[in-house]
Scaffold this motif. Sequence first.
Motif, short mmCIF file in Angstrom:
data_model
loop_
_atom_site.label_atom_id
_atom_site.label_comp_id
_atom_site.label_asym_id
_atom_site.label_seq_id
_atom_site.Cartn_x
_atom_site.Cartn_y
_atom_site.Cartn_z
N ARG A 158 0.81 -1.21 0.00
CA ARG A 158 0.00 0.00 0.00
C ARG A 158 0.84 1.27 0.00
O ARG A 158 0.33 2.35 -0.25
N SER A 160 2.91 4.40 -0.93
CA SER A 160 2.94 5.18 -2.16
C SER A 160 4.32 5.16 -2.79
O SER A 160 5.31 4.72 -2.19
N SER A 440 -2.43 -2.42 -3.91
CA SER A 440 -2.63 -1.24 -4.75
C SER A 440 -1.37 -0.62 -5.31
O SER A 440 -1.43 0.05 -6.33
N ASN A 441 -0.22 -0.78 -4.67
CA ASN A 441 1.01 -0.24 -5.26
C ASN A 441 2.16 -1.23 -5.12
O ASN A 441 3.32 -0.84 -5.09
N GLN A 445 6.16 0.03 -5.88
CA GLN A 445 7.25 0.17 -4.92
C GLN A 445 8.54 -0.42 -5.47
O GLN A 445 9.63 0.08 -5.19
N ARG A 546 -4.13 6.59 2.89
CA ARG A 546 -4.13 7.26 1.59
C ARG A 546 -5.42 8.04 1.34
O ARG A 546 -5.43 9.03 0.61
N VAL A 561 0.71 6.10 -7.31
CA VAL A 561 0.78 4.63 -7.30
C VAL A 561 0.90 4.14 -8.74
O VAL A 561 0.66 4.89 -9.69
#
Length: 798
Positions: A158, A160, A440-441, A445, A546, A561
């Motif tokens: 998650r 960012s 979600s990201n 990352q 977020r 993201v």
Amino acid sequence: MTSKTITPTVKPYEGPAGGWDSAKSVAGVLFKEHVPLKGSRLLSTQNKPEGYMCVSCAWAKPAQPHPLEFCENGAKATAWETTSRRADSAFFSGHTLGELEQWADHDLEEKGRLTHPMRWDAASDKYVPVAWSDAFQEIGRELRALDPHQVDLYTSGRASLEASYIYQLFARMYGSNNMPDSSNMCHESSSVALPESIGASVGTAILSDFENTDCIFYIAQNVGTSSPRLLHDLQDAINRGVKIVTFNLLRERGLERFVNPQSPVQMLTGKETPISSEYYQVKNGGDIAALFGVCKALIEADDVLKASGQNPVAGRDATPKDPDNAAMIAFAASMASADKKHVLDHDFIKEHTTGFEEFAAAARAHQWNELEHVSGLTRAEMKKAAATYANSNAVMMVYGMGLTQHLMGVENVHMVCNLALLRGNIGKPGANICAVRGHSNVQGQRTVGITEKPGLAPLDKLSELYDFEPPRWTGRSTVETCEAIMSGQSRAFVSLGGNFLRAVPDTAAMEAGWRKLRLSVQIATKLNRSHVLHGEVAYLLPCLGRIELDQQTSGPQAVSVESSIAHFHGSRGKAKPASPELLSEPAIIAGIAKATLGQTKIPWDAWVGNYAEIRNAIERTYPETFKDFNERLFKPGGFARPLPARERKWVTKTGKANFITPGKLFPDFSTADRSDVLHLATLRSNDQFNTTIYGYSDRFRGVEGTRRIVFMNGEDIARLGFVDGEIVDMTTAIDDNSVRNVGGLRIVQYNIPKGCCAAYYPETNPLFPLAHHDPKSKTPSYKLLPVRLSRSTLTQDD
């Protein structure tokens, strides 16, 4: 501890994915978390330009969004994060951590948002409030006292891009490459296999491919539970006449039929869209054999055309293997191109690939009875799938963790690429590979440097920009971090989100090792199991989510993201923060970094005050990937990450795309052929996301009130002497001198291939040995484990 007693029930679910039951579920979670009005307003901006990006799955965000661009699980994630419930100082003063260890995972998170920085007090065995400055100083002091080799810095999916970038920079300036992350546990097999096959570390598909494809091979991904917004793209494709050929262990409702909750006509009439035109239930671990069968049918049909004199470019040693030559010729003709000369795309193969002859020879050599036995599919089924594939001009390959979380996960992904390469289905409109990511990201990352592999990070550029020498040694992946924790080599664990203890294998051994850590630091929004177990020194640091407004010195901030289709999106929080004490992830990372590193060239305070400065730093580090980052941050539909393979440019050692031939069809298990052994796959319910359990409902599988379930084929139930509904214990059937057991599981007869069974993740994680992983990617094999069942002395209440 459980919040209430629920009588478990199991009853077949007859409804579609989506529809009124999905709408009811969304309304129910909004009321449950006491956010019906606030949640509804927030959801109207979810996954939209200038809105916030969902904290659940990583599916693509379209440039022209639907009126409601969220799914049932995305709504649950938003309600779960913006809940009115609070795990505040008063809560922690009333509970010891020893007591909280006994609570169920669901009940820990359901207590609500964390509100104050906390430090574990040994005398009272409680978390007590601490000032942020004191927390940073003590964490920094502890880290400075340790060898960086002894410290692991974990990242959940998650975080960012901005938080991930400064986190990896802090780790490297500190001197550690130990950066395990959630990618290690899900799609690392993709990150290893795709570069070897096509020279890209992520999938090549984009949203417009769904508009240009005429066939989708959908492999080992449960769209209805894991990424329901993708159903809109599948439905649109189906309405254009696209065929969807599904390979999956279970009959999943989202891959069978769908009622679009955003279509008034469908909601009022109940009209359903059939999803899969062909549905093949592959045995657990049988994906390589199934895909080899499809490839074999294609290659041998191409051979028949050559043997008949119509195909002068096929392999020199090709010989048709079908005993019924007339039938084979007819089958080949049905799959031939318009000029009736070939089935395979030999021009593409010659110009763009290497390794075809070796792969084709292996496909010809595999016997049909062998492929049928391992895959669980019939020869006729594999040939039918091949015919559909051959009669399509642009085919997408969509797959998920059902392929990657295997002992042969890398080879599974190689086989997807091999099938695509046979007919040039990479790098043209409507024909690409789509690796559906989870969190979600989780993909993003890695893009900005979260990796334990120094060769994947721009170390020279970081050294140039920030005047330090990054460590060049290979760090620890998730599996290696677990090994280090168990052995005592790891002394500190800093976690940027996540619930590491619940996500990893070998739960009992991991929890024992976890208690021996010198330092555990958890940056989180909600309480979970990884927080109530702890090291000698333990901090729980609450961060903004977020979805929340992030106000810094330069004003409200945005973060970014990366989606599953490698597009970058801006995200702007809208909700009032759960507590005025919360800091953002970048602020917490910077606070720890300053206290640990002292004076550096990094303008930590300026970066925290204005995240646009972090994005400028990301662009300086990755100028091609993030060109004009701030200017393009809120471009509708996001802006694309450059991927040469999309343009048929192959960044591989050979300079071409590579056919890579698996050396075997199935892993070598010493217990695999024993009659009492079943092959277990773990599952998520539609009332969870990863380790977060929203509730005890699995609507699509008809389960209510429990997660202690084992799904079995009816013939296996009878053969092993059990009955539907019986309570059993499950034991790992691997000979490694350890006994791993999960008790009190209720048998549920289900449509699953014989010899296979399924149960929920993370409840069955204790069964998985840490060594049970893909040897190249080190991804845990959560989708394939040999197990035995025995009658239990426990009940469901135990």
